[in-house]
Design a protein around this motif. Structure first.
Motif: not given
Length: 351
Positions: A24-26, A49-50, A108-110, A137-140
């Motif tokens: 969800r963050e990505i 695919v996670n 998170y660099q995607l 890592p910073a993420a929403p």
């Protein structure tokens, strides 16, 4: 490839609730760049695919899902990330059709990487040394839809080195989310209509030990309960027995908002096997904790994890586990067959 060209991204998430939160963050990161998320069953320009790697069966499921993504649209970009990507990038790179492999910190660099990514004969691999990770890592904030409860990631990584477990090699050392960020996210979820929040992490009881100033899971719970109004239910995911301080027990048992449901891993009811597993408790400690919790939380719902077939486990060890479980007030069990994980101590054990 520009964000204008890549319109749709589909996600497949395997494994734990933490993976679901990170997906969800990505999604949030990509949507902020103009990408649009679609269900995995629909055609997409990018498939992500996670993955999970907690067992050999999980690895098999990962490979199946990767091949399913490739088959859905052979022209699509296929990205593989998560724990299997972190621990076995070379194995994934041998699957024809994979374009990008990202480790657990690099996932998170995607959004930035998709701007220039094209179909490749050999995948681009971005997998760093997770053992050196010291921050999250910073993420929403993770957004959820179509569910009655939301999940909040408060911690990642693990300080323990249990003999059977690959997770520290996939997730790195324990890192905690700042208390204010956790509280802000729960505020946002409650304002969005959610009334139940689940706190999740890898080694959640270790929360706060790495923060400055140091804090604790008990202190975090107290802050959430004091500062977030409108939250009807706060649920905790798995916590090891050693982390149940008197303060934590007091907070959990003293609030009607905290769900009377706990998941406390056991793995074996044989002290000999627990020692070989390198678990940070024995059956006496475990039983004493459960008796205390059952006394202060009369409506307690209790779950646990058990591994059968651990190297060296005898029939007597197995029966000791069965008898020990019979004496305890479990509501349910998650029972797993032992699975060899490359690089773990258990793979070198006899029998």
């Amino acid at each position: 490839m520009s964000a204008a060209a890549v319109v749709t991204v589909a996600f497949a998430t395997l494994g734990c609730k933490l993976n679901q939160v990170e997906t969800r963050e990505i999604e949030g990161l990509l949507e902020s760049k103009g990408f649009r998320t679609v269900p995995f069953e629909e055609p997409a320009h990018v498939y992500v695919v996670n993955t999970c790697t907690v067992t050999g069966k999980a690895d098999f499921s990962d490979r199946q899902m990767i091949r399913r993504a490739i088959a859905r649209n052979p022209q699509a970009l296929v990205v593989v990330t998560g724990c299997y990507a972190q621990t076995a990038p070379d194995a994934i790179a041998r699957i024809p059709g994979v374009d990008l492999i990202l480790g657990n910190q690099e996932k998170y660099q995607l959004a930035e990487l998709l701007d220039s990514l094209k179909k490749r004969v050999k995948p681009l691999v971005r997998v760093g040394d997770i053992s050196k990770a010291r921050t999250l890592p910073a993420a929403p904030f993770a957004k959820f839809s179509g569910r009655s409860r939301a999940f909040v990631k408060i911690q990642d990584g693990c300080q323990h080195r249990c003999a059977f477990c690959i997770v520290p090699y996939a997730r790195g050392p324990s890192r905690s989310q700042e208390t204010k960020r956790v509280v802000d996210q729960i505020h946002e979820l409650v304002d969005s209509g959610y009334r139940e929040v689940v706190l999740t992490g890898v080694d959640m009881g270790h929360y706060g030990w790495d923060l400055v100033p140091r804090t604790s899971l008990a202190a975090l719970l107290r802050t959430i309960l004091a500062e977030v109004s409108g939250l009807r239910r706060l649920r905790l995911s798995s916590i090891l027995p050693a982390y149940f301080t008197s303060e934590l027990v007091k907070v959990i048992s003293g609030s009607p908002v905290v769900a009377p449901h706990l998941h406390i891993p056991l793995q074996s009811g044989s002290d000999r096997i627990l020692r070989v597993m390198r678990r940070p408790y024995n059956t006496r400690i475990y039983q004493s904790l459960l008796e205390k919790l059952s006394e202060v939380i009369p409506t307690l719902g209790l779950g646990t994890d058990v591994i059968v077939g651990f190297p060296g486990e005898t029939e007597a060890d197995f029966e000791a586990t069965r008898e020990f479980i019979r004496t305890l007030p479990f509501s349910y069990l998650h029972v797993f067959s032992y699975s060899d994980r490359k690089g773990t101590e258990a793979t070198q054990l006899p029998d």
